[in-house]
Scaffold this motif. Structure first.
Motif, PDB file in Angstrom:
ATOM      1  N   SER A  20       0.845  -1.215   0.000  1.00  0.00           N
ATOM      2  CA  SER A  20       0.000   0.000   0.000  1.00  0.00           C
ATOM      3  C   SER A  20       0.866   1.245   0.000  1.00  0.00           C
ATOM      4  O   SER A  20       0.590   2.209  -0.717  1.00  0.00           O
ATOM      5  CB  SER A  20      -0.978   0.005   1.173  1.00  0.00           C
ATOM      6  N   TRP A  21       1.942   1.224   0.788  1.00  0.00           N
ATOM      7  CA  TRP A  21       2.852   2.370   0.795  1.00  0.00           C
ATOM      8  C   TRP A  21       3.537   2.513  -0.562  1.00  0.00           C
ATOM      9  O   TRP A  21       3.535   3.592  -1.154  1.00  0.00           O
ATOM     10  CB  TRP A  21       3.903   2.217   1.900  1.00  0.00           C
ATOM     11  N   LEU A  22       4.153   1.430  -1.049  1.00  0.00           N
ATOM     12  CA  LEU A  22       4.921   1.497  -2.286  1.00  0.00           C
ATOM     13  C   LEU A  22       4.037   1.888  -3.469  1.00  0.00           C
ATOM     14  O   LEU A  22       4.375   2.801  -4.232  1.00  0.00           O
ATOM     15  CB  LEU A  22       5.610   0.158  -2.572  1.00  0.00           C
ATOM     16  N   LEU A  23       2.918   1.231  -3.620  1.00  0.00           N
ATOM     17  CA  LEU A  23       2.050   1.540  -4.761  1.00  0.00           C
ATOM     18  C   LEU A  23       1.482   2.952  -4.661  1.00  0.00           C
ATOM     19  O   LEU A  23       1.286   3.619  -5.686  1.00  0.00           O
ATOM     20  CB  LEU A  23       0.944   0.492  -4.884  1.00  0.00           C
ATOM     21  N   GLY A  24       1.242   3.434  -3.458  1.00  0.00           N
ATOM     22  CA  GLY A  24       0.811   4.822  -3.277  1.00  0.00           C
ATOM     23  C   GLY A  24       1.852   5.802  -3.789  1.00  0.00           C
ATOM     24  O   GLY A  24       1.519   6.825  -4.404  1.00  0.00           O
ATOM     25  N   GLN A  25       3.135   5.481  -3.578  1.00  0.00           N
ATOM     26  CA  GLN A  25       4.219   6.330  -4.070  1.00  0.00           C
ATOM     27  C   GLN A  25       4.267   6.352  -5.597  1.00  0.00           C
ATOM     28  O   GLN A  25       4.750   7.309  -6.200  1.00  0.00           O
ATOM     29  CB  GLN A  25       5.578   5.834  -3.540  1.00  0.00           C
ATOM     30  N   LEU A  26       3.756   5.297  -6.218  1.00  0.00           N
ATOM     31  CA  LEU A  26       3.787   5.170  -7.674  1.00  0.00           C
ATOM     32  C   LEU A  26       2.478   5.580  -8.342  1.00  0.00           C
ATOM     33  O   LEU A  26       2.303   5.380  -9.542  1.00  0.00           O
ATOM     34  CB  LEU A  26       4.150   3.727  -8.052  1.00  0.00           C
ATOM     35  N   GLY A  27       1.554   6.133  -7.562  1.00  0.00           N
ATOM     36  CA  GLY A  27       0.309   6.648  -8.136  1.00  0.00           C
ATOM     37  C   GLY A  27      -0.864   5.692  -8.136  1.00  0.00           C
ATOM     38  O   GLY A  27      -1.904   5.987  -8.725  1.00  0.00           O
ATOM     39  N   TYR A  28      -0.743   4.547  -7.477  1.00  0.00           N
ATOM     40  CA  TYR A  28      -1.867   3.612  -7.381  1.00  0.00           C
ATOM     41  C   TYR A  28      -2.756   4.004  -6.207  1.00  0.00           C
ATOM     42  O   TYR A  28      -2.274   4.534  -5.211  1.00  0.00           O
ATOM     43  CB  TYR A  28      -1.357   2.178  -7.148  1.00  0.00           C
ATOM     44  N   GLY A  37      -8.482 -10.270   0.586  1.00  0.00           N
ATOM     45  CA  GLY A  37      -7.694  -9.628  -0.455  1.00  0.00           C
ATOM     46  C   GLY A  37      -7.878  -8.128  -0.535  1.00  0.00           C
ATOM     47  O   GLY A  37      -8.757  -7.547   0.095  1.00  0.00           O
ATOM     48  N   VAL A  38      -7.003  -7.516  -1.336  1.00  0.00           N
ATOM     49  CA  VAL A  38      -7.041  -6.077  -1.571  1.00  0.00           C
ATOM     50  C   VAL A  38      -6.441  -5.833  -2.952  1.00  0.00           C
ATOM     51  O   VAL A  38      -5.585  -6.592  -3.402  1.00  0.00           O
ATOM     52  CB  VAL A  38      -6.271  -5.307  -0.465  1.00  0.00           C
ATOM     53  N   SER A  39      -6.923  -4.793  -3.638  1.00  0.00           N
ATOM     54  CA  SER A  39      -6.345  -4.459  -4.934  1.00  0.00           C
ATOM     55  C   SER A  39      -6.094  -2.961  -5.020  1.00  0.00           C
ATOM     56  O   SER A  39      -6.704  -2.167  -4.307  1.00  0.00           O
ATOM     57  CB  SER A  39      -7.267  -4.916  -6.077  1.00  0.00           C
ATOM     58  N   TYR A  40      -5.170  -2.618  -5.916  1.00  0.00           N
ATOM     59  CA  TYR A  40      -4.764  -1.229  -6.150  1.00  0.00           C
ATOM     60  C   TYR A  40      -4.795  -0.991  -7.655  1.00  0.00           C
ATOM     61  O   TYR A  40      -4.412  -1.867  -8.436  1.00  0.00           O
ATOM     62  CB  TYR A  40      -3.354  -0.980  -5.600  1.00  0.00           C
ATOM     63  N   ARG A  41      -5.214   0.220  -8.051  1.00  0.00           N
ATOM     64  CA  ARG A  41      -5.392   0.511  -9.474  1.00  0.00           C
ATOM     65  C   ARG A  41      -4.727   1.823  -9.858  1.00  0.00           C
ATOM     66  O   ARG A  41      -4.745   2.794  -9.093  1.00  0.00           O
ATOM     67  CB  ARG A  41      -6.883   0.570  -9.780  1.00  0.00           C
ATOM     68  N   ALA A  42      -4.183   1.831 -11.088  1.00  0.00           N
ATOM     69  CA  ALA A  42      -3.657   3.053 -11.704  1.00  0.00           C
ATOM     70  C   ALA A  42      -3.797   2.908 -13.208  1.00  0.00           C
ATOM     71  O   ALA A  42      -3.459   1.862 -13.774  1.00  0.00           O
ATOM     72  CB  ALA A  42      -2.200   3.284 -11.325  1.00  0.00           C
ATOM     73  N   ASP A  43      -4.310   3.934 -13.839  1.00  0.00           N
ATOM     74  CA  ASP A  43      -4.425   3.964 -15.307  1.00  0.00           C
ATOM     75  C   ASP A  43      -5.081   2.728 -15.897  1.00  0.00           C
ATOM     76  O   ASP A  43      -4.647   2.223 -16.926  1.00  0.00           O
ATOM     77  CB  ASP A  43      -3.050   4.173 -15.944  1.00  0.00           C
ATOM     78  N   LEU A  71       8.440  -7.967 -10.606  1.00  0.00           N
ATOM     79  CA  LEU A  71       7.558  -6.917 -11.122  1.00  0.00           C
ATOM     80  C   LEU A  71       8.394  -5.662 -11.278  1.00  0.00           C
ATOM     81  O   LEU A  71       9.134  -5.297 -10.362  1.00  0.00           O
ATOM     82  CB  LEU A  71       6.413  -6.643 -10.141  1.00  0.00           C
ATOM     83  N   ALA A  72       8.290  -5.004 -12.424  1.00  0.00           N
ATOM     84  CA  ALA A  72       9.035  -3.767 -12.674  1.00  0.00           C
ATOM     85  C   ALA A  72       8.039  -2.639 -12.913  1.00  0.00           C
ATOM     86  O   ALA A  72       7.113  -2.781 -13.705  1.00  0.00           O
ATOM     87  CB  ALA A  72       9.959  -3.936 -13.877  1.00  0.00           C
ATOM     88  N   PHE A  73       8.241  -1.535 -12.210  1.00  0.00           N
ATOM     89  CA  PHE A  73       7.368  -0.367 -12.305  1.00  0.00           C
ATOM     90  C   PHE A  73       8.166   0.807 -12.851  1.00  0.00           C
ATOM     91  O   PHE A  73       9.357   0.944 -12.591  1.00  0.00           O
ATOM     92  CB  PHE A  73       6.819   0.003 -10.923  1.00  0.00           C
ATOM     93  N   ARG A  74       7.485   1.678 -13.572  1.00  0.00           N
ATOM     94  CA  ARG A  74       8.102   2.905 -14.076  1.00  0.00           C
ATOM     95  C   ARG A  74       8.061   3.983 -13.000  1.00  0.00           C
ATOM     96  O   ARG A  74       7.017   4.232 -12.408  1.00  0.00           O
ATOM     97  CB  ARG A  74       7.341   3.431 -15.285  1.00  0.00           C
ATOM     98  N   ALA A  75       9.195   4.624 -12.795  1.00  0.00           N
ATOM     99  CA  ALA A  75       9.259   5.801 -11.930  1.00  0.00           C
ATOM    100  C   ALA A  75       9.080   7.027 -12.815  1.00  0.00           C
ATOM    101  O   ALA A  75       9.282   6.969 -14.033  1.00  0.00           O
ATOM    102  CB  ALA A  75      10.604   5.864 -11.216  1.00  0.00           C
ATOM    103  N   ALA A  76       8.732   8.140 -12.205  1.00  0.00           N
ATOM    104  CA  ALA A  76       8.566   9.386 -12.957  1.00  0.00           C
ATOM    105  C   ALA A  76       9.914   9.991 -13.334  1.00  0.00           C
ATOM    106  O   ALA A  76      10.023  10.697 -14.333  1.00  0.00           O
ATOM    107  CB  ALA A  76       7.748  10.382 -12.146  1.00  0.00           C
ATOM    108  N   SER A  77      10.947   9.708 -12.518  1.00  0.00           N
ATOM    109  CA  SER A  77      12.244  10.351 -12.721  1.00  0.00           C
ATOM    110  C   SER A  77      13.319   9.622 -11.926  1.00  0.00           C
ATOM    111  O   SER A  77      13.018   8.785 -11.069  1.00  0.00           O
ATOM    112  CB  SER A  77      12.185  11.805 -12.236  1.00  0.00           C
ATOM    113  N   ARG A  78      14.562  10.000 -12.181  1.00  0.00           N
ATOM    114  CA  ARG A  78      15.661   9.485 -11.369  1.00  0.00           C
ATOM    115  C   ARG A  78      15.509   9.956  -9.925  1.00  0.00           C
ATOM    116  O   ARG A  78      15.827   9.222  -8.990  1.00  0.00           O
ATOM    117  CB  ARG A  78      17.010   9.944 -11.921  1.00  0.00           C
TER     118      ARG A  78
END
Length: 128
Positions: A20-28, A37-43, A71-78
């Motif tokens: 929940s913390w990590l996905l929140g940082q990535l916009g989910y 169970g629990v699910s998270y959504r983005a785009d 699992l590999a996620f895109r970051a917004a920037s370095r």
């Protein structure tokens, strides 16, 4: 396009704290919740975490066996990769390939690598 990913976890509460913390940082954002169970959504894509049944937990997960490696996620920037790296370390999460961070994937691949509570490898990659 990927619709969703569903992961069975050994301890839903522990996995939810981590993801929940990590996905929140990535916009989910949290999408659904039910007893197991629990699910998270983005785009339009969502990730589901479900408590594994005890009878199926006799063999622990290992990313080098047949099945999901990471699992590999895109970051917004370095800068976001750097901020997440600091936050992961503040949370006591060990980085994988720390000796080569942030170029463990190659000189043109700026990323951070770590594991979730069930040792699923996670990668956060900055834009090229």
């Amino acid at each position: 396009m990927l619709h969703h990913i569903e992961l069975y976890v050994s301890n839903l509460e522990r996995s939810e704290r981590f993801w929940s913390w990590l996905l929140g940082q990535l916009g989910y954002e949290q999408y659904q919740r039910w007893a197991d169970g629990v699910s998270y959504r983005a785009d339009g894509t969502y990730i589901v975490f479900v408590q594994a049944e005890l009878r199926y937990m006799d063999v622990p997960y290992h990313r080098k066996r047949v099945g999901l490696n990471h699992l590999a996620f895109r970051a917004a920037s370095r800068e976001q990769v750097d901020a997440l790296t600091d936050a992961l370390q503040d949370r006591g999460i060990t980085l994988l390939y720390a000796h080569a961070h942030p170029f463990a994937g190659g000189e043109r691949h700026y990323a951070v690598y770590f594991e979730d509570p069930d040792r699923i490898k996670v990668e956060i990659v900055a834009p090229a």
